[in-house]
Write an enzyme that holds these catalytic residues in place. Sequence first.
Site, PDB file in Angstrom:
ATOM      1  N   ASP A   1       0.900  -0.974  -0.010  1.00 20.94           N
ATOM      2  CA  ASP A   1      -0.025   0.194   0.121  1.00 20.94           C
ATOM      3  C   ASP A   1       0.821   1.234   0.206  1.00 20.94           C
ATOM      4  O   ASP A   1       1.828   1.244   0.938  1.00 20.94           O
ATOM      5  CB  ASP A   1      -0.861   0.052   1.176  1.00 20.94           C
ATOM      6  CG  ASP A   1      -1.916  -0.877   1.169  1.00 20.94           C
ATOM      7  OD1 ASP A   1      -2.281  -1.604   0.317  1.00 20.94           O
ATOM      8  OD2 ASP A   1      -2.751  -0.777   2.521  1.00 20.94           O
TER       9      ASP A   1
ATOM     10  N   LYS B   1      -7.906   1.305  -5.011  1.00 20.28           N
ATOM     11  CA  LYS B   1      -9.005   0.609  -4.419  1.00 20.28           C
ATOM     12  C   LYS B   1     -10.471   1.467  -4.339  1.00 20.28           C
ATOM     13  O   LYS B   1     -10.541   2.793  -4.558  1.00 20.28           O
ATOM     14  CB  LYS B   1      -8.648   1.057  -2.871  1.00 20.28           C
ATOM     15  CG  LYS B   1      -7.957  -0.298  -2.075  1.00 20.28           C
ATOM     16  CD  LYS B   1      -8.013   0.151  -0.740  1.00 20.28           C
ATOM     17  CE  LYS B   1      -6.658  -0.610   0.086  1.00 20.28           C
ATOM     18  NZ  LYS B   1      -6.627  -2.020  -0.155  1.00 20.28           N
TER      19      LYS B   1
ATOM     20  N   ARG C   1      -6.784 -20.315   7.103  1.00 19.48           N
ATOM     21  CA  ARG C   1      -6.840 -21.579   7.583  1.00 19.48           C
ATOM     22  C   ARG C   1      -8.197 -22.207   7.227  1.00 19.48           C
ATOM     23  O   ARG C   1      -8.559 -23.318   6.951  1.00 19.48           O
ATOM     24  CB  ARG C   1      -6.781 -21.893   9.061  1.00 19.48           C
ATOM     25  CG  ARG C   1      -5.185 -22.099   9.558  1.00 19.48           C
ATOM     26  CD  ARG C   1      -5.196 -22.574  10.801  1.00 19.48           C
ATOM     27  NE  ARG C   1      -3.989 -22.568  11.582  1.00 19.48           N
ATOM     28  CZ  ARG C   1      -3.166 -23.648  11.347  1.00 19.48           C
ATOM     29  NH1 ARG C   1      -3.552 -24.758  10.748  1.00 19.48           N
ATOM     30  NH2 ARG C   1      -2.099 -23.813  11.817  1.00 19.48           N
TER      31      ARG C   1
ATOM     32  N   GLY D   1       0.239  -3.318   4.194  1.00 19.01           N
ATOM     33  CA  GLY D   1      -0.284  -1.871   4.272  1.00 19.01           C
ATOM     34  C   GLY D   1       0.391  -1.073   5.183  1.00 19.01           C
ATOM     35  O   GLY D   1       1.633  -0.665   5.014  1.00 19.01           O
ATOM     36  N   SER D   2      -0.301  -1.151   6.538  1.00 23.56           N
ATOM     37  CA  SER D   2       0.215  -0.397   7.501  1.00 23.56           C
ATOM     38  C   SER D   2       1.597  -0.774   7.888  1.00 23.56           C
ATOM     39  O   SER D   2       2.303   0.006   8.311  1.00 23.56           O
ATOM     40  CB  SER D   2      -0.956  -0.407   8.750  1.00 23.56           C
ATOM     41  OG  SER D   2      -2.094  -0.485   8.010  1.00 23.56           O
TER      42      SER D   2
HETATM   43  O1  LIG Z   1      -6.259  -2.620   2.231  1.00 27.75           O
HETATM   44  C1  LIG Z   1      -5.754  -3.788   1.863  1.00 27.75           C
HETATM   45  C2  LIG Z   1      -6.562  -4.706   1.049  1.00 27.75           C
HETATM   46  O2  LIG Z   1      -7.716  -4.224   0.575  1.00 27.75           O
HETATM   47  C3  LIG Z   1      -4.413  -3.966   2.154  1.00 27.75           C
HETATM   48  O3  LIG Z   1      -3.722  -4.183   1.262  1.00 27.75           O
HETATM   49  C4  LIG Z   1      -4.410  -4.730   3.535  1.00 27.75           C
HETATM   50  O4  LIG Z   1      -5.440  -5.258   3.773  1.00 27.75           O
HETATM   51  C5  LIG Z   1      -3.614  -3.909   4.221  1.00 27.75           C
HETATM   52  O5  LIG Z   1      -3.895  -4.377   5.702  1.00 27.75           O
HETATM   53  P1  LIG Z   1      -2.636  -3.932   6.613  1.00 27.75           P
HETATM   54  O6  LIG Z   1      -2.603  -2.455   6.850  1.00 27.75           O
HETATM   55  O7  LIG Z   1      -3.109  -4.467   7.965  1.00 27.75           O
HETATM   56  O8  LIG Z   1      -1.480  -4.532   6.235  1.00 27.75           O
END
Ligand SMILES: O=C(CO)[C@H](O)[C@H](O)COP(=O)(O)O
Length: 299
Positions: free
Chosen positions: A29, A86, A170, A240-241
């Site tokens: 992200d 997105k 899982r 992402g985060s």
């Molecule tokens: O939004 C996303 C998918 O739609 C992200 O790529 C992912 O889910 C990010 O989550 P995180 O910030 O916990 O890594």
Amino acid sequence: MTDLEELRRGTDLVKRGFARMQKGGVIMDVVNAEQARIAEDCGAVAVMSLEAVPADIRKRGGVARMADPAALTEILDEVSIPVMGKARIGHQKEAEILEAKGADMIDESEVLTPADDDYHIDKRDFTAPFVCGARNLGEALRRIDEGAAMIRTKGEAGTGDVNQAVTHQRAIKGAIRQLEGMAYEERERWAREHGAPRDLVHETAEMGRLPVVNFAAGGIATPADAALMMHHGCDGIFVGSGIFGAENPEAMGTAIVEAVNNWDDPDRLAEIATNVGKGMKGQSNADMAEEEKLQGRGV
Ligand SMILES: O=C(CO)[C@H](O)[C@H](O)COP(=O)(O)O
């Protein structure tokens, strides 16, 4: 679209093939071109343009929408890897805008505020491939039936807690193993009970896996988390985060890519996980109230 264009860009075969090209990789992200440059340099196979990473969306509150398409354009100009964008669940028009702006793939994501409580986008009408989240096999097959070319676990995005991604992976793998052992008529019943399209249930049982690539997402925040999801049979990882929320995004991003490449080599993993700096702070899923969870959106 002419028949030739349809064959080149729009068929399930082409869309699923494009998604498969990301296999074995990390999709990161990013909120701007500068982060996209860092992600590409870290070895990401693709980047996802969004307004704010899920941890920041949680903090900020309010309505989370598609990012300004100008950010997508800037990112497309900056990097040579695929750029995803997105759209809100059920928001056909955000998806059309992303496609018109040249997004290589569209994530119909529960991380954004759903535009439609009952229906997802009919993804078959698009030439751009879609990725969608799922918590179990029934959800995954419903999304594939709507045209998704890639499935990712929902996990619990923005928490930095990998627990729910593991649970969802899982659940998907376990249900596929059950289906493989079932007779034809038992699979038919399974399809009815789980609201899953019967042809896809049989196809999945015969293939022993989802008919599209199955990535992990939601809460993956360290190289060890990424390796764990590969151990659970994922084809690749979304983060992402966990990268831009870490003390040293470059070191964390590179280490997560390396961990995915070496998930089955403990000595190498030990080297990779050493000295990457502090991970994001995070929030345990166990401490989270049901109404704060994003994973229940769009089933
Ligand atoms: O939004 C996303 C998918 O739609 C992200 O790529 C992912 O889910 C990010 O989550 P995180 O910030 O916990 O890594």
